[in-house]
Design a protein around this motif. Structure first.
Motif, mmCIF file in Angstrom:
data_model
loop_
_atom_site.group_PDB
_atom_site.id
_atom_site.type_symbol
_atom_site.label_atom_id
_atom_site.label_comp_id
_atom_site.label_asym_id
_atom_site.label_seq_id
_atom_site.Cartn_x
_atom_site.Cartn_y
_atom_site.Cartn_z
ATOM 1 N N TRP A 1 0.839 -1.198 0.000
ATOM 2 C CA TRP A 1 0.000 0.000 0.000
ATOM 3 C C TRP A 1 0.878 1.255 0.000
ATOM 4 C CZ3 TRP A 1 1.171 3.013 4.163
ATOM 5 C CH2 TRP A 1 1.621 2.374 5.340
ATOM 6 N N GLU A 2 0.249 2.364 -0.363
ATOM 7 C CA GLU A 2 0.847 3.678 -0.208
ATOM 8 C C GLU A 2 -0.206 4.570 0.431
ATOM 9 O OE1 GLU A 2 1.739 5.434 -3.987
ATOM 10 O OE2 GLU A 2 -0.361 5.496 -4.637
ATOM 11 N N ALA A 3 0.234 5.545 1.187
ATOM 12 C CA ALA A 3 -0.692 6.485 1.821
ATOM 13 C C ALA A 3 -0.352 7.894 1.354
ATOM 14 C CB ALA A 3 -0.606 6.396 3.336
ATOM 15 N N ILE A 4 -1.326 8.562 0.740
ATOM 16 C CA ILE A 4 -1.165 9.941 0.302
ATOM 17 C C ILE A 4 -1.772 10.829 1.379
ATOM 18 C CG2 ILE A 4 -1.482 11.602 -1.554
ATOM 19 C CD1 ILE A 4 -0.004 9.066 -2.419
ATOM 20 N N LEU A 5 -0.922 11.499 2.144
ATOM 21 C CA LEU A 5 -1.354 12.386 3.218
ATOM 22 C C LEU A 5 -1.407 13.804 2.666
ATOM 23 C CD1 LEU A 5 1.087 11.051 5.992
ATOM 24 C CD2 LEU A 5 -1.082 10.052 5.222
ATOM 25 N N VAL A 6 -2.579 14.408 2.693
ATOM 26 C CA VAL A 6 -2.720 15.761 2.141
ATOM 27 C C VAL A 6 -2.960 16.733 3.289
ATOM 28 C CG1 VAL A 6 -3.912 17.237 0.495
ATOM 29 C CG2 VAL A 6 -3.723 14.785 0.051
ATOM 30 N N ASP A 7 -1.948 17.530 3.590
ATOM 31 C CA ASP A 7 -2.087 18.559 4.622
ATOM 32 C C ASP A 7 -2.838 19.743 4.023
ATOM 33 O OD1 ASP A 7 -1.836 20.294 6.780
ATOM 34 O OD2 ASP A 7 0.098 21.031 6.049
ATOM 35 N N ASP A 8 -4.037 19.982 4.529
ATOM 36 C CA ASP A 8 -4.917 21.015 3.997
ATOM 37 C C ASP A 8 -4.723 22.332 4.756
ATOM 38 O OD1 ASP A 8 -7.004 22.094 2.404
ATOM 39 O OD2 ASP A 8 -8.486 21.612 3.959
ATOM 40 N N GLY A 9 -3.459 22.761 4.867
ATOM 41 C CA GLY A 9 -3.167 24.030 5.532
ATOM 42 C C GLY A 9 -3.308 23.984 7.042
ATOM 43 N N SER A 10 -2.921 22.870 7.669
ATOM 44 C CA SER A 10 -3.039 22.737 9.121
ATOM 45 C C SER A 10 -2.220 23.797 9.846
ATOM 46 C CB SER A 10 -2.563 21.353 9.560
ATOM 47 O OG SER A 10 -3.382 20.332 9.037
ATOM 48 N N THR A 11 -2.727 24.214 11.012
ATOM 49 C CA THR A 11 -2.017 25.185 11.837
ATOM 50 C C THR A 11 -1.532 24.561 13.145
ATOM 51 O OG1 THR A 11 -4.118 25.930 12.800
ATOM 52 C CG2 THR A 11 -3.296 27.124 10.881
ATOM 53 N N ASP A 12 -1.740 23.253 13.325
ATOM 54 C CA ASP A 12 -1.274 22.572 14.526
ATOM 55 C C ASP A 12 -0.073 21.690 14.190
ATOM 56 O OD1 ASP A 12 -2.345 20.414 13.183
ATOM 57 O OD2 ASP A 12 -3.696 19.798 14.803
ATOM 58 N N ASN A 13 0.155 20.653 14.960
ATOM 59 C CA ASN A 13 1.327 19.803 14.795
ATOM 60 C C ASN A 13 1.107 18.654 13.806
ATOM 61 O OD1 ASN A 13 4.059 19.418 15.668
ATOM 62 N ND2 ASN A 13 3.404 17.600 16.796
ATOM 63 N N SER A 14 -0.024 18.633 13.118
ATOM 64 C CA SER A 14 -0.323 17.540 12.188
ATOM 65 C C SER A 14 0.742 17.371 11.102
ATOM 66 C CB SER A 14 -1.693 17.763 11.534
ATOM 67 O OG SER A 14 -2.720 17.743 12.493
ATOM 68 N N PRO A 15 1.225 18.443 10.439
ATOM 69 C CA PRO A 15 2.248 18.251 9.400
ATOM 70 C C PRO A 15 3.520 17.610 9.939
ATOM 71 C CG PRO A 15 1.243 20.414 9.200
ATOM 72 C CD PRO A 15 0.772 19.851 10.504
ATOM 73 N N ALA A 16 3.922 17.979 11.156
ATOM 74 C CA ALA A 16 5.135 17.393 11.739
ATOM 75 C C ALA A 16 4.953 15.906 11.986
ATOM 76 C CB ALA A 16 5.489 18.114 13.040
ATOM 77 N N ILE A 17 3.767 15.511 12.432
ATOM 78 C CA ILE A 17 3.482 14.087 12.645
ATOM 79 C C ILE A 17 3.514 13.354 11.314
ATOM 80 C CG2 ILE A 17 1.718 12.438 13.390
ATOM 81 C CD1 ILE A 17 0.819 14.580 15.435
ATOM 82 N N ALA A 18 2.920 13.949 10.290
ATOM 83 C CA ALA A 18 2.924 13.331 8.968
ATOM 84 C C ALA A 18 4.344 13.149 8.446
ATOM 85 C CB ALA A 18 2.100 14.176 8.003
ATOM 86 N N ARG A 19 5.186 14.167 8.630
ATOM 87 C CA ARG A 19 6.578 14.066 8.179
ATOM 88 C C ARG A 19 7.325 12.972 8.945
ATOM 89 N NH1 ARG A 19 6.043 19.779 8.028
ATOM 90 N NH2 ARG A 19 7.016 19.970 10.095
ATOM 91 N N GLU A 20 7.019 12.835 10.210
ATOM 92 C CA GLU A 20 7.638 11.776 11.022
ATOM 93 C C GLU A 20 7.353 10.403 10.434
ATOM 94 O OE1 GLU A 20 6.530 9.587 15.170
ATOM 95 O OE2 GLU A 20 6.373 11.776 15.149
#
Length: 292
Positions: free
Chosen positions: A32-51
């Motif tokens: 599988w692959e997971a496409i995570l789309v950060d929709d302009g988050s202002t919290d820590n969600s992008p950092a978690i996704a990058r992790e």
């Protein structure tokens, strides 16, 4: 193996995102692959996704300015390279066998779509825990070997938004329009887009899917853990937003079904358009009473 692309729109969900992504890492189907789309988050969600992207190359992060879930899913669909597509909301989770069971059923039955349901006890217990001000209930994963299923080339006999559908086989109902309730062949997924800038963006999408699907395998397996998030788009939106969105999706589905067969149009109107029209009337009445 047959590759599955999982599309996950992300917006300010740092509290829930890890468990959603962990449910992918726990899948018994590994391709599988997971496409995570950060929709302009202002919290820590992008950092978690990058992790998670650093931990496992099957995760890919795409960023966009805030445009809503519909736009995020549409943009992610352009990135996929797979045989199948699934949609996961970032505050929810999959059962560990979700991909395995769905891919196997599609290959066995030659199905374009495999549907499942959500774990009702998990949803209900967490809803009550919230009301009592207590912590979350964790899911219990049952292992599935054999299960009942139905294969149909006429999805309109089974798809409905209502609890008491017209002309629908009640034992094998496929209820509601949520994108997370099915696995789709990639070529079918590419034929349907999500409404942008409104709530209920799944509704026109589901209408297009029903018109284009050829064969469906229906299961009643609870392969999805739907979390009652009070901050979700639907639960937190104002009455005016609900009204505007319902009007927009009704207009869009009317356009989609303009060239459908009489039977398809009749089934859609009875089992989807009418319930959403009643919802619009109810929301409008609520707004009018509020302003008296």
């Amino acid at each position: 193996m047959n590759k599955v692309s999982v599309i996950i729109p992300i917006y300010n969900v740092e509290r829930y995102l890890r468990r959603a992504l962990d449910s992918l890492l726990s899948q018994t189907h590994k391709d599988w692959e997971a496409i995570l789309v950060d929709d302009g988050s202002t919290d820590n969600s992008p950092a978690i996704a990058r992790e998670y992207c650093r931990r496992d190359g099957r995760f890919t992060l795409v960023r966009q300015e805030n445009q809503g879930q519909g736009a995020a899913r549409n943009n992610a669909l352009k990135q996929i390279s797979s045989d199948y597509v699934m949609y996961l909301d970032p505050d929810d989770m999959y059962h560990p066998q979700a991909m395995e069971i769905c891919v196997r059923a599609s290959l066995r039955d030659g199905s374009d779509m495999v549907t499942y349901t959500y774990d009702h006890p998990y949803y209900t217990l967490n809803k009550w825990m919230h009301k009592l001000g207590l912590g979350d209930i964790k899911p219990c994963h049952r292992h599935y070997e054999d299960y009942a299923f139905l294969v149909t080339d006429d999805i309109f006999r089974h798809a409905t938004e209502t609890s008491s559908p017209t002309g629908v086989d009640r034992r094998w109902r496929v209820k509601h329009c949520q994108s997370w309730r099915c696995l789709l062949k990639a070529e079918l997924a590419r034929k349907a887009s999500f409404a942008v800038g409104v709530n209920y963006q799944d509704v026109p999408w589901w209408g297009e899917i029903l018109l284009n699907v050829r064969r469906t395998t229906i299961t009643r397996l609870p392969l999805y853990y739907y979390y009652p998030n009070p901050g979700s788009f639907i639960m937190s939106a104002s009455t005016d937003t609900h009204i505007r969105s319902l009007k927009a999706i009704l207009e869009q589905t009317d356009t989609i079904y303009r060239d459908a067969t009489p039977r398809q149009r009749e089934a859609w109107n009875a089992n989807f358009r009418t319930p959403f029209l009643r919802m619009l009337e109810k929301k409008t009445s609520m707004r009018e009473r509020k302003h008296l």
